[in-house]
Design an enzyme around this catalytic site. Structure first.
Site, PDB file in Angstrom:
ATOM      1  N   ASP A 172       0.981  -1.330  -0.050  1.00 27.42           N
ATOM      2  CA  ASP A 172       0.056   0.057  -0.044  1.00 27.42           C
ATOM      3  C   ASP A 172       0.856   1.217  -0.294  1.00 27.42           C
ATOM      4  OD1 ASP A 172      -1.755   2.228   1.631  1.00 27.42           O
ATOM      5  OD2 ASP A 172      -3.045   0.950   0.566  1.00 27.42           O
ATOM      6  N   ASN A 198      -2.742  13.198  -4.829  1.00 25.62           N
ATOM      7  CA  ASN A 198      -3.943  13.619  -5.695  1.00 25.62           C
ATOM      8  C   ASN A 198      -4.063  15.101  -5.410  1.00 25.62           C
ATOM      9  OD1 ASN A 198      -4.188  11.638  -7.625  1.00 25.62           O
ATOM     10  ND2 ASN A 198      -5.445  10.356  -5.989  1.00 25.62           N
ATOM     11  N   ASP A 254      -2.165   9.289 -11.199  1.00 21.12           N
ATOM     12  CA  ASP A 254      -2.286   8.239 -12.395  1.00 21.12           C
ATOM     13  C   ASP A 254      -0.690   7.832 -12.575  1.00 21.12           C
ATOM     14  OD1 ASP A 254      -4.786   8.143 -11.999  1.00 21.12           O
ATOM     15  OD2 ASP A 254      -5.253   9.172 -13.785  1.00 21.12           O
ATOM     16  N   GLU A 309      -4.675   2.358  -4.357  1.00 23.18           N
ATOM     17  CA  GLU A 309      -3.403   2.493  -4.428  1.00 23.18           C
ATOM     18  C   GLU A 309      -2.610   1.229  -3.816  1.00 23.18           C
ATOM     19  OE1 GLU A 309      -4.515   4.638  -0.739  1.00 23.18           O
ATOM     20  OE2 GLU A 309      -5.298   4.278  -2.741  1.00 23.18           O
TER      21      GLU A 309
END
Length: 298
Positions: A176, A184, A193, A219
């Site tokens: 993770d 973001n 992305d 993620e």
């Protein structure tokens, strides 16, 4: 204002290749949506200009804040097609490179408009290529182009059953990305992305043919390691952790460094289902994050 007869706000209008050829309009190309709403829809391209944007009059309507009203267009160009950015706010991307002016398209090219990703298919066997692409959607994550959760489940089911039958080992590593939401929030979803795609390439370079690397969701990633005990899985995960920590993610002038947390588990005699192995790895991942992140627990 009259509406485009091929408007795609709800359902793609499918016209056969043969019919379009009879009218002399086809250039034997499809635009297939791989990410976003209406996943898997296709548009048969011809000699007309296809517009993409939030404007209800666009040929392909994308209702997303990341998409400009008249974001981009696909138009005939030198016997094929090209993608043109209409000075959009967030840019149009061909194969992850921002389009400046117009860029010719080659079969297999990816076009990203905001959150949506399309694939351009052309040639003599585009119908077959389209169906192959639809099948790929069932087993591959469209953003990172690695295995998706369904492919992971199928692979782990087989490896778990084989390990139990022949008393072999199998390990799972859950990964993770730490504080991914900050990327973001700070730089926008395009940077996010890019980080996910680059991360997939980075880790994917260390995956052997007999192993499986998949995007588990958001993620989070997962690696299945056949013929490997938990201690070896921990060693593998630690090497990946260092690789991630030392990597520089650079996109459009923005530089980001990331870390990741890892949970590792090996199959035990008490485990009766593949889900037990995933759950054990996930619990160790939870511990890794709670104990400070950027670490491996196994």
């Amino acid at each position: 204002m009259s509406r485009d007869p091929n408007h795609l706000d709800a359902q793609t209008r499918i016209t056969s290749v043969r019919e379009m050829q009879a009218m002399g309009q086809t250039r034997d190309a499809y635009l297939v949506q791989l990410r976003g709403p209406d996943l898997g829809r296709r548009l048969l391209l011809s000699d007309r200009v296809v517009t993409i944007g939030r404007d209800p009059e666009s040929t392909v309507v994308l209702k997303s804040d990341s998409v400009s009203r008249c974001h981009a267009r696909i138009e005939p160009f030198e016997g094929g097609h090209r993608v043109v950015d209409n000075m959009s706010t967030n840019g149009t991307y061909r194969n992850q490179v921002q389009v400046s002016g117009g860029q010719p398209l080659v079969s297999g090219d990816y076009v990203q408009v905001g959150d949506a990703i399309f694939k351009y298919l052309s040639g003599d066997n585009i119908e077959m290529a389209y169906h192959e692409e639809i099948y790929r959607l069932t087993i591959e994550d469209s953003l990172t182009q690695i295995a998706n959760k369904r492919a992971l489940t199928d692979f782990l089911d087989k490896e778990f059953a084989r390990a139990r039958r022949y008393q072999r080992d199998v390990a799972v590593v859950m990964i993770d990305l730490d504080h991914f939401k900050r990327v973001n929030d700070t730089y926008g979803h395009l940077m996010g992305d890019f980080v996910l795609r680059d991360m997939a390439k980075l880790i994917g370079s260390r995956i052997r043919r007999e192993e499986l690397f998949a995007r588990y969701g958001g993620e989070e990633f997962c690696v299945v390691l056949p013929e490997m005990e938990a201690p070896a899985g921990v060693k593998f995960a630690e090497a990946i952790r260092v690789l991630v920590e030392e990597h520089v993610f650079s996109f459009e002038g923005n530089i980001v460094r990331m870390t990741a947390s890892f949970g590792v588990a090996g199959m035990t005699v008490a485990m009766t289902r593949p889900e037990d192995l995933l759950l054990a790895a996930d619990e160790n991942l939870y511990r890794a994050k709670n104990e400070g992140r950027n670490r491996v627990i196994g």
